[in-house]
Write a protein that holds these residues in place. Structure first.
Motif, PDB file in Angstrom:
ATOM      1  N   VAL A   1       0.832  -1.204   0.000  1.00  0.00           N
ATOM      2  CA  VAL A   1       0.000   0.000   0.000  1.00  0.00           C
ATOM      3  C   VAL A   1       0.865   1.252   0.000  1.00  0.00           C
ATOM      4  CG1 VAL A   1      -1.728   1.298   1.318  1.00  0.00           C
ATOM      5  CG2 VAL A   1      -1.906  -1.192   1.141  1.00  0.00           C
TER       6      VAL A   1
ATOM      7  N   PHE B   1      -0.948   2.384   6.818  1.00  0.00           N
ATOM      8  CA  PHE B   1      -0.024   1.440   6.193  1.00  0.00           C
ATOM      9  C   PHE B   1       1.327   2.094   5.934  1.00  0.00           C
ATOM     10  CE2 PHE B   1      -4.312   0.127   4.942  1.00  0.00           C
ATOM     11  CZ  PHE B   1      -4.302  -1.191   5.346  1.00  0.00           C
TER      12      PHE B   1
ATOM     13  N   CYS C   1      -4.453   5.932   3.289  1.00  0.00           N
ATOM     14  CA  CYS C   1      -3.362   4.952   3.350  1.00  0.00           C
ATOM     15  C   CYS C   1      -2.304   5.259   4.400  1.00  0.00           C
ATOM     16  CB  CYS C   1      -2.679   4.844   1.988  1.00  0.00           C
ATOM     17  SG  CYS C   1      -3.761   4.370   0.630  1.00  0.00           S
TER      18      CYS C   1
END
Length: 319
Positions: free
Chosen positions: A232, A307, A304
């Motif tokens: 990711v 991650f 994101c």
């Protein structure tokens, strides 16, 4: 008669020291955050401000009379969705190709030691520190007369004419380098994958080998499901690099249209020689265009970031 000495408990001293350390840490974090976030706040504020307030100095962080007219008026001369569609297509295809290939290269460098592997890894690190601008002219020539592994020259020995492919007018200038592991910032992606794969326990790989799995099957069935954070993260970084790219995108015109950042660069160059009233009105409209260009990246990063932090933490650890 001696007066009793006033003593401060050690626990109170430790508590005061801990409080001051936390206060300093939060103040430092607040200052750094302000420096990073202020440009975004400025974009939003200026894009919602009318030209009169902006140039008379009456504009505040929160506009007195916020308006979305700047976003609407900018569509008269800047077709945002048309250019964003081209950029989105380039970004999605190139990101998928680059991340997949870089994960394979990182897996090979991280899990297998072969003669010359350190030299290959050093070459990967060199691509990180070398500015792409220094290779712009050779890259333009290479993409115009693309000949992978000099196969076209070998064909030319038979046919009398070297076989080449022109990658400049199409997506080839983005996709082909990504498939060869040398796309935009591919060195960073390979570095992250290699560090992540090196930190994974060898027991997983040995157990898969006992089950009869080959090298690629171990990568696909065992390793890939365990590298979601770094996957990711690299997707996030690849999206940012390809979305913001104006160097490779600006080498020549694409058949499908002009990417977003290239059109923004051209738009700003047209400001030279513009009339004063037009320049005043369009300055605030330019802020709306700039914020519209970075808004998708902000949304992707917010989604994101968990991650991203986990991958940065894992990339520096082994075992």
């Amino acid at each position: 008669m001696n007066k009793p000495r006033l003593t401060i408990p050690k626990s109170a001293v430790d508590a005061a020291g801990s409080f001051l350390y936390k206060l300093f840490r939060y103040l430092l974090l607040l200052g750094v955050s302000y420096v990073a976030i202020f440009p975004v706040i400025k974009f939003i504020s200026a894009s919602l401000t009318i030209p009169e307030d902006f140039f008379t100095g009456a504009s505040n962080i929160v506009p007195d009379t916020p308006t979305f007219e700047n976003y609407i008026n900018s569509q008269d001369y800047f077709k945002y969705f048309k250019h964003a569609k081209v950029t989105l297509l380039i970004t999605v295809i190139s990101t998928i190709c680059s991340v997949f290939v870089c994960s394979l290269v990182g897996y090979g460098l991280g899990r297998y030691k072969f003669k010359g592997s350190n030299l290959v890894y050093a070459a990967v690190l060199f691509t990180i520190i070398m500015p792409l601008q220094t290779a712009q002219i050779p890259l333009t020539y290479y993409y115009r007369w693309f000949d992978i592994f000099s196969i076209g020259k070998l064909v030319g020995l038979i046919t009398g004419e070297t076989l080449t492919v022109n990658l400049l007018p199409n997506l080839g200038r983005f996709v082909v380098p990504a498939l060869l592991g040398v796309g935009l910032k591919a060195g960073i992606f390979i570095f992250l994958f290699r560090q992540f794969f090196e930190g994974m326990p060898k027991d997983l790989e040995e157990a898969a080998k006992l089950d009869g799995c080959g090298a690629f099957k171990i990568y696909w069935k065992v390793m890939l499901p365990n590298i979601i954070p770094v996957m990711v993260t690299t997707i996030l970084l690849a999206v940012i690099y390809y979305w913001n790219d104006s160097l490779v995108s600006g080498m020549s015109n694409l058949n499908m249209g002009t990417p977003l950042m290239v059109e923004i660069s051209r738009l700003f160059s047209l400001r030279i020689g513009a009339e004063e009233l037009t320049l005043m009105r369009r300055t605030v409209e330019y802020y709306s265009i700039l914020f519209s260009a970075v808004l998708p990246l902000i949304a992707v990063f917010v989604f994101c970031q968990r991650f991203f932090v986990e991958s940065m933490d894992r990339s520096g650890s082994k075992g």
